[in-house]
Design an enzyme around this catalytic site. Structure first.
Site: not given
Ligand SMILES: NC(=O)c1ccc[n+]([C@@H]2O[C@H](COP(=O)([O-])OP(=O)(O)OC[C@H]3O[C@@H](n4cnc5c(N)ncnc54)[C@H](O)[C@@H]3O)[C@@H](O)[C@H]2O)c1
Length: 351
Positions: A284, A175, A235-236, A260, A156, A265
């Protein structure tokens, strides 16, 4: 007599005909347990060769009861709801579907970012009251010439870098498992996480939830960021310490957040995130389009069948399990999982 059994624990999709057809065509039995009471689902899973799951927590305790299971496939990219360490110990492959929604998530990330930067939701709300006013409140700033930081340059993150071409932004990425050659090819400057925080006007998260990425955005890293930064997370949820982010938004340190995903959740009805004036949210759904959902269901079922019929999956979240199963040599890792191998090597070196 079917030669293997695949149980789907829960899904929420309109139909699972696609999974049923793939499993049955390969000679297996497909059972959708969504409507069954949890003890009955567990009983079916105890004798299943393959398990498909979406949101259900697959804990160590549950895994200990899966007597025949060879593979658990999670519908989606992240496998943080499956105890992969426990699965590895039990010799169970944890499959997932890594590249079914790159277009959707990157588009959604842009939607959240642009809605924050152009204050689309605020303006819409004001216009709904009859207003028409250019100088309607907070100033807007130009996008061109600013710096965006991508945390994570996997499928992504790379999709973001490709779509960012032509936007006139400087693109940074952090990264630890990507080399500068790959970053250069994407016109991205690879930097450390702290430098990314210090230099970016917009920060977008694209890392998996791992022990070392939980609360990556916390009081310390927020303190490194420019005042007025915009943070987007597709992402999370637990990558961000949300209580601390809320304080940073209220103090103006963070100008806007586009979220998101959340630590809890579904988001509780009275959550402050639902009505914060400088937050744009979604539920999400960054992954979703009709096309991506069909692809997700098809690939998840195909991966389960591959393993249940003696093969190896195309992607897996716990490559170390193959050593335990004595199948390491058979496996040809795809680019999608190479970073996980580098991460494992790094841990072994550090241990
Ligand atoms: N909101 C949604 O609907 C949705 C949909 C799909 C994926 N996701 C999430 O998006 C995230 C990214 O997905 P992806 O497909 O790009 O995953 P990916 O596995 O292709 O890439 C993850 C990248 O993160 C890097 N990484 C790992 N640890 C890191 C660290 N500590 N710091 C920086 N980088 C690190 C890896 O090297 C890898 O390049 C995941 O969290 C996934 O669960 C969300």
């Amino acid at each position: 007599m079917p030669s293997f059994k695949v149980v789907l624990t829960e899904h929420g999709y309109a139909s699972t005909d696609c999974e049923r057809e793939i499993v049955e065509r390969a000679g297996g039995e497909f059972i959708c347990a969504e409507q069954l009471p949890p003890p009955e689902t567990l009983r079916l899973c105890e004798t299943a060769d393959g398990i498909l799951c979406r949101r259900q927590e697959i804990t160590r305790e549950l895994i200990a009861r899966f007597r025949r299971c060879k593979v658990i496939v999670r519908y989606g990219v992240g496998t943080d709801n499956v105890d992969t360490a426990a699965a590895t110990e039990a010799g169970i492959i944890v499959g997932h579907v890594p590249v079914y929604c790159v277009d959707e998530v990157t588009t959604h990330t842009f939607a959240l970012l642009l809605a924050c930067v152009r204050q689309v939701v605020t303006v819409q709300k004001k216009m709904e009251t009859g207003a028409w006013d250019v100088h309607r409140g907070e100033p807007l700033y130009r996008l061109e010439g600013k710096t965006i930081g991508l945390v994570g340059l996997g499928n992504i993150g790379q999709g973001m870098a490709r779509k960012l071409r032509g936007w006139g932004l400087r693109v940074l990425a952090s990264d630890p498992f990507v080399d500068s050659q790959k970053a250069n090819a994407l016109d991205v400057e690879l930097v450390g996480f702290r430098a990314l925080c210090e230099q970016s006007d917009f920060i977008s998260l694209h890392v998996p939830l791992l022990p070392e990425t939980r609360h990556l955005i916390n009081a310390e890293s927020l303190g490194w960021m420019k005042r007025g930064v915009v943070i987007v997370n597709t992402a999370r949820g637990p990558l961000i310490d949300l209580k601390t982010l809320l304080k940073a938004l209220d103090a103006g340190q963070v100008a806007w957040a586009g979220l998101d995903v959340f630590e809890e959740e579904p988001l509780p009805p009275d959550s402050p995130w639902r009505s914060h004036p400088r937050v744009v949210i979604s539920d999400h759904t960054a992954w979703y389009s009709e096309e991506s959902q069909r692809q997700l269901q098809r690939i998840a079922a195909q991966e389960a069948v591959r393993v249940c019929t003696g093969g190896l999956p195309e992607s897996l979240a716990n490559p170390e399990v193959l050593k335990k199963l004595g199948r390491w040599q058979e496996w040809k890792p795809s680019e999608n999982v190479r970073w996980q191998l580098r991460r494992l090597e790094q841990f072994r070196k550090d241990a």
